[in-house]
Motif scaffolding. Structure first.
Motif, PDB file in Angstrom:
ATOM      1  N   THR A  25      51.062  63.678 101.007  1.00 49.78           N
ATOM      2  CA  THR A  25      52.484  63.948 100.125  1.00 49.78           C
ATOM      3  C   THR A  25      52.205  63.323  98.798  1.00 49.78           C
ATOM      4  O   THR A  25      51.168  62.920  98.402  1.00 49.78           O
ATOM      5  CB  THR A  25      53.302  63.057 100.943  1.00 49.78           C
ATOM      6  N   HIS A  26      53.011  63.784  97.912  1.00 50.69           N
ATOM      7  CA  HIS A  26      53.181  63.361  96.569  1.00 50.69           C
ATOM      8  C   HIS A  26      53.170  61.869  96.593  1.00 50.69           C
ATOM      9  O   HIS A  26      52.848  61.436  95.576  1.00 50.69           O
ATOM     10  CB  HIS A  26      54.320  64.079  95.933  1.00 50.69           C
ATOM     11  N   GLU A  27      53.920  61.432  97.621  1.00 50.64           N
ATOM     12  CA  GLU A  27      54.155  59.815  97.400  1.00 50.64           C
ATOM     13  C   GLU A  27      52.726  59.220  97.486  1.00 50.64           C
ATOM     14  O   GLU A  27      52.314  58.254  96.602  1.00 50.64           O
ATOM     15  CB  GLU A  27      54.912  59.208  98.402  1.00 50.64           C
ATOM     16  N   LEU A  28      51.927  59.811  98.533  1.00 52.06           N
ATOM     17  CA  LEU A  28      50.459  59.195  98.598  1.00 52.06           C
ATOM     18  C   LEU A  28      49.756  59.352  97.420  1.00 52.06           C
ATOM     19  O   LEU A  28      48.926  58.466  97.087  1.00 52.06           O
ATOM     20  CB  LEU A  28      49.814  59.878  99.917  1.00 52.06           C
ATOM     21  N   TYR A  29      49.943  60.685  96.534  1.00 56.76           N
ATOM     22  CA  TYR A  29      48.948  60.645  95.333  1.00 56.76           C
ATOM     23  C   TYR A  29      49.600  59.614  94.450  1.00 56.76           C
ATOM     24  O   TYR A  29      48.602  59.022  93.789  1.00 56.76           O
ATOM     25  CB  TYR A  29      49.547  62.164  94.827  1.00 56.76           C
ATOM     26  N   ASP A  30      50.951  59.354  94.265  1.00 54.68           N
ATOM     27  CA  ASP A  30      51.338  58.437  93.543  1.00 54.68           C
ATOM     28  C   ASP A  30      50.677  56.978  93.728  1.00 54.68           C
ATOM     29  O   ASP A  30      50.258  56.221  93.070  1.00 54.68           O
ATOM     30  CB  ASP A  30      52.834  58.331  93.635  1.00 54.68           C
ATOM     31  N   ILE A  31      50.590  56.701  94.987  1.00 55.41           N
ATOM     32  CA  ILE A  31      49.961  55.253  95.451  1.00 55.41           C
ATOM     33  C   ILE A  31      48.709  55.353  95.192  1.00 55.41           C
ATOM     34  O   ILE A  31      48.155  54.294  94.473  1.00 55.41           O
ATOM     35  CB  ILE A  31      50.251  55.161  97.099  1.00 55.41           C
ATOM     36  N   CYS A  32      47.894  56.131  95.244  1.00 54.67           N
ATOM     37  CA  CYS A  32      46.425  56.462  95.122  1.00 54.67           C
ATOM     38  C   CYS A  32      46.260  56.287  93.464  1.00 54.67           C
ATOM     39  O   CYS A  32      45.424  55.487  93.131  1.00 54.67           O
ATOM     40  CB  CYS A  32      45.701  57.923  95.523  1.00 54.67           C
ATOM     41  N   LEU A  33      47.147  56.960  92.971  1.00 51.12           N
ATOM     42  CA  LEU A  33      46.815  56.979  91.503  1.00 51.12           C
ATOM     43  C   LEU A  33      47.365  55.601  90.901  1.00 51.12           C
ATOM     44  O   LEU A  33      46.408  55.061  90.160  1.00 51.12           O
ATOM     45  CB  LEU A  33      47.933  57.741  90.722  1.00 51.12           C
ATOM     46  N   ALA A  34      48.191  54.824  91.249  1.00 43.81           N
ATOM     47  CA  ALA A  34      48.489  53.544  91.033  1.00 43.81           C
ATOM     48  C   ALA A  34      47.416  52.440  91.189  1.00 43.81           C
ATOM     49  O   ALA A  34      47.014  51.772  90.336  1.00 43.81           O
ATOM     50  CB  ALA A  34      50.038  53.109  91.651  1.00 43.81           C
ATOM     51  N   ARG A  35      46.812  52.664  92.536  1.00 40.68           N
ATOM     52  CA  ARG A  35      45.890  51.893  92.828  1.00 40.68           C
ATOM     53  C   ARG A  35      44.376  52.081  91.783  1.00 40.68           C
ATOM     54  O   ARG A  35      43.764  51.245  91.214  1.00 40.68           O
ATOM     55  CB  ARG A  35      45.194  52.086  94.013  1.00 40.68           C
ATOM     56  N   ALA A  36      44.228  53.501  91.343  1.00 38.97           N
ATOM     57  CA  ALA A  36      43.119  53.507  90.568  1.00 38.97           C
ATOM     58  C   ALA A  36      43.463  53.060  89.166  1.00 38.97           C
ATOM     59  O   ALA A  36      42.596  52.476  88.570  1.00 38.97           O
ATOM     60  CB  ALA A  36      42.964  55.154  90.545  1.00 38.97           C
ATOM     61  N   LYS A  37      44.460  53.109  88.804  1.00 37.70           N
ATOM     62  CA  LYS A  37      45.082  52.488  87.631  1.00 37.70           C
ATOM     63  C   LYS A  37      44.920  51.108  87.644  1.00 37.70           C
ATOM     64  O   LYS A  37      44.280  50.580  86.356  1.00 37.70           O
ATOM     65  CB  LYS A  37      46.429  52.872  87.116  1.00 37.70           C
ATOM     66  N   GLU A  38      45.298  50.289  88.555  1.00 40.92           N
ATOM     67  CA  GLU A  38      44.849  48.939  88.459  1.00 40.92           C
ATOM     68  C   GLU A  38      43.417  48.755  88.345  1.00 40.92           C
ATOM     69  O   GLU A  38      42.994  47.886  87.708  1.00 40.92           O
ATOM     70  CB  GLU A  38      45.316  48.390  90.067  1.00 40.92           C
ATOM     71  N   LYS A  39      42.548  49.380  89.182  1.00 43.61           N
ATOM     72  CA  LYS A  39      41.146  49.127  88.948  1.00 43.61           C
ATOM     73  C   LYS A  39      40.708  49.427  87.659  1.00 43.61           C
ATOM     74  O   LYS A  39      39.822  48.512  87.186  1.00 43.61           O
ATOM     75  CB  LYS A  39      40.587  50.148  89.992  1.00 43.61           C
TER      76      LYS A  39
END
Lengths: 209, 392
Positions: B141-155
């Motif tokens: 879902t679009h939400e899952l994409y947002d979550i993954c992206l947020a995690r990547a940004k954190e890294k």
């Protein structure tokens, strides 16, 4: 006429492809195309009055591709192990790469250690002496090069070829076994480089350079 | 034309040419000069000479007008052809939008649609069709994409604060290398379609490409970033919105062939190459024998083609058309395309030796003729001794 197969190994962003381009085309391209799998270069040089055709396999640098790269070690007479003098991490990985190369290639393969980007003296992280010491310890030839200014690029490739040539003279290599990355072509073929030297299905041929 | 120009320049001077030779008199625009009288310090033109010049001038004007008319006609014809092409694209867009897309499930496999599909999907509906054809088996879902992206940004953030000294310290051959792929992405983005100048630092799609690749490494840490992915993501970004591009990207990479390659499962890759060689021998026996003789194995050219789905080696518009049919026919088409390329250049390739073939195939000519290329692909039979691709 002697055909040699050489390899370039190692990390991303150390300028493997740039070195090759400088050697075969005599030009420098700061943003080089990504190498996926393997790319090829070729050039004719003369050592001791003998024409030698170098065939260089420029392999992908990413770790993930190592299982593919490995399958190309075999059948190479020489390898160029390249690190970046401005990045200590690339130097620190040499041992692992070297072990891997030694394990998957024929035991006589000549390995040249190259510290590239010698033009960036101000950003140097690895001393020249360290490179020399590493090479001595592991029985490699060593040189610092700059693909950008072309400094030592010619010498790096030619010295590797010379070392292989000397080993051939000493009879170390079995030149009848193509798996060693060496192929001796008929004498007359050398005089006409544009005629594709395609005798007996060897892996290198007419001069494209 | 040159003669005419020089003629025009010199004719008015002819009677006095000898005198004026060393004056370096070279008028640029001659019209005014011809019609005007000579400068006052020179003897006037005789009437009949003036008449002759006028006549010659008029003749030239008539010729020029004729030529202009001819060119206008040619331009009109070109324009008509372009309009026709645009019309057919326009019609195709209407058909795709009004008939096919609303009834996707029932229509996508019909003969008519398949034929239209082969012609190439119009750019404006391409993204939609790709999305539908690739599907979303993974239910992203679009939400899952947002979550993954947020995690990547954190890294990325923690990476830059921890300091540069540990950057790739333990990248070795361990899983930590997969982490290092976040660093690698940066390097590779600048090398993705460098000629387009839109993915590079400061370009409009730089951040989008960075985000999708980063999010994917968080979504599939077991696969991580592998070189070649940046090209696939870039092509998707050119045709879809960011989140949809991510969904298509993840689902595309999840296909068996792509998974085998991007996980660099060497054994499975060799299986694919072996299957490819069966069809190679079947379709192009002469070239196959030539390649065998020269020890030219398919991995040398196929790795680059399959990893990037031809987007690095073919011109982008052709690559997109290959993608179109790849979405329709699946992995089989990737190998069919490879055979199409080999067939198209069969004559040249049979005259080359190892190093030249290898160099040629890893850098295909930039002006590949599109129609011949697709005719050549169409001529490839993906059937060997009554076995289809999947069976081989």
């Amino acid at each position: 006429k002697i055909y040699l197969k050489l390899f370039s190994l190692l990390f991303l962003g150390v300028g493997k492809s740039c070195l090759l381009l400088q050697f075969t085309d005599k030009r420098f391209q700061p943003v080089h195309d990504l190498t996926i799998g393997v790319e090829f270069g070729a050039r004719m040089i003369t050592i001791d009055g003998k024409q030698i055709k170098l065939q260089i396999w420029d392999t992908a640098g990413q770790e993930s591709f190592r299982s593919i790269t490995r399958s190309y070690y075999r059948g190479a007479a020489g390898a160029l192990l390249v690190y970046d003098i401005t990045r200590r991490d690339t130097f620190n990985h040499l041992t692992t790469w070297l072990e891997d190369a030694r394990q998957h290639s024929n035991s006589n393969m000549v390995i040249m250690l190259i510290g590239n980007k010698s033009d960036l003296e101000s950003r140097r992280e690895v001393k020249k002496e360290e490179g020399e010491a590493f090479a001595r310890e592991h029985g490699l030839i060593f040189m610092e090069t700059s693909a950008k200014t072309a400094s030592n690029v010619e010498e790096a490739f030619i010295n590797t070829a010379k070392e292989i040539y000397e080993k051939i003279q000493e009879g170390v290599f079995d030149i009848n076994n193509e798996a060693n990355g060496i192929k001796i072509g008929p004498q007359h073929a050398a005089t006409n480089a544009t005629l594709a030297g395609n005798q007996g299905g060897q892996q290198a041929g007419g001069g494209c350079c | 034309e040159y003669e005419e120009k020089t003629g025009r320049a010199h004719r008015p001077l002819s009677p006095k040419q000898n005198v004026r030779k060393n004056l370096d008199f070279e008028p640029l625009s001659t019209t005014a000069l011809i019609l005007e009288d000579r400068p006052a310090n020179l003897p006037a033109k005789p009437a009949e000479e003036a008449q002759k010049h006028r006549q010659q001038y008029e003749e030239m004007v008539v010729q020029a007008k004729k030529r202009e008319l001819k060119e206008a006609q040619k331009r009109k014809k070109q324009l008509e052809e372009r309009c026709k092409l645009e019309d057919s694209i326009g019609n195709a867009v209407v058909t795709w939008n009004n008939e096919i897309l609303p009834n996707w499930e029932t229509m996508c496999c019909s003969r008519k649609v398949r034929e239209l599909w082969w012609q190439g999907i119009p750019p404006s509906v391409r993204g939609k069709v790709w999305s539908l054809a690739i599907g979303n088996e993974l239910n992203i879902t679009h939400e899952l994409y947002d979550i993954c992206l947020a995690r990547a940004k954190e890294k990325w953030r923690s990476r830059s604060t921890v300091g540069a000294e540990g950057e790739c310290e333990d990248a070795g051959f361990s899983a930590a290398d997969r982490e290092a792929s976040l660093e690698l992405i940066k390097l590779d983005i600048s090398r993705t379609f460098p000629n387009l100048c839109i993915f590079q630092q400061g370009g409009p799609y730089h951040d989008t490409l960075h985000s999708i690749l980063g999010a994917y490494t968080c979504y599939r840490p077991d696969v991580g970033y592998v070189q070649g992915m940046s090209f696939i993501a870039a092509v998707l970004i050119l045709n879809l919105d960011t989140a949809d591009a991510f969904i298509a990207f993840s689902n595309l990479l999840n296909k068996p062939c792509q998974m085998a390659f991007f996980r660099v499962d060497h054994g499975l890759m060799l299986t694919y190459f072996a299957a490819f060689e069966v069809f190679f021998e079947e379709n192009l026996p002469k070239l196959f024998a030539h390649f065998k003789k020269n020890n030219l194995t398919p991995d040398i050219y196929l790795i680059d083609w399959i990893f990037t789905l031809y987007s690095k080696s073919l011109p982008l518009d052709l690559a997109c058309r290959v993608w179109d049919v790849f979405c329709r026919d699946g992995e089989e088409f990737l190998f069919r395309t490879a055979l199409g390329i080999l067939k198209l250049f069969e004559d040249i390739l049979t005259k080359m030796d190892f190093i030249h073939i290898a160099q040629f195939l890893t850098k295909l000519p930039e002006d590949l003729p599109s129609e011949e290329f697709f005719t050549s692909i169409a001529a490839i039979q993906m059937q060997s001794r009554n076995k289809k691709w999947a069976q081989v």
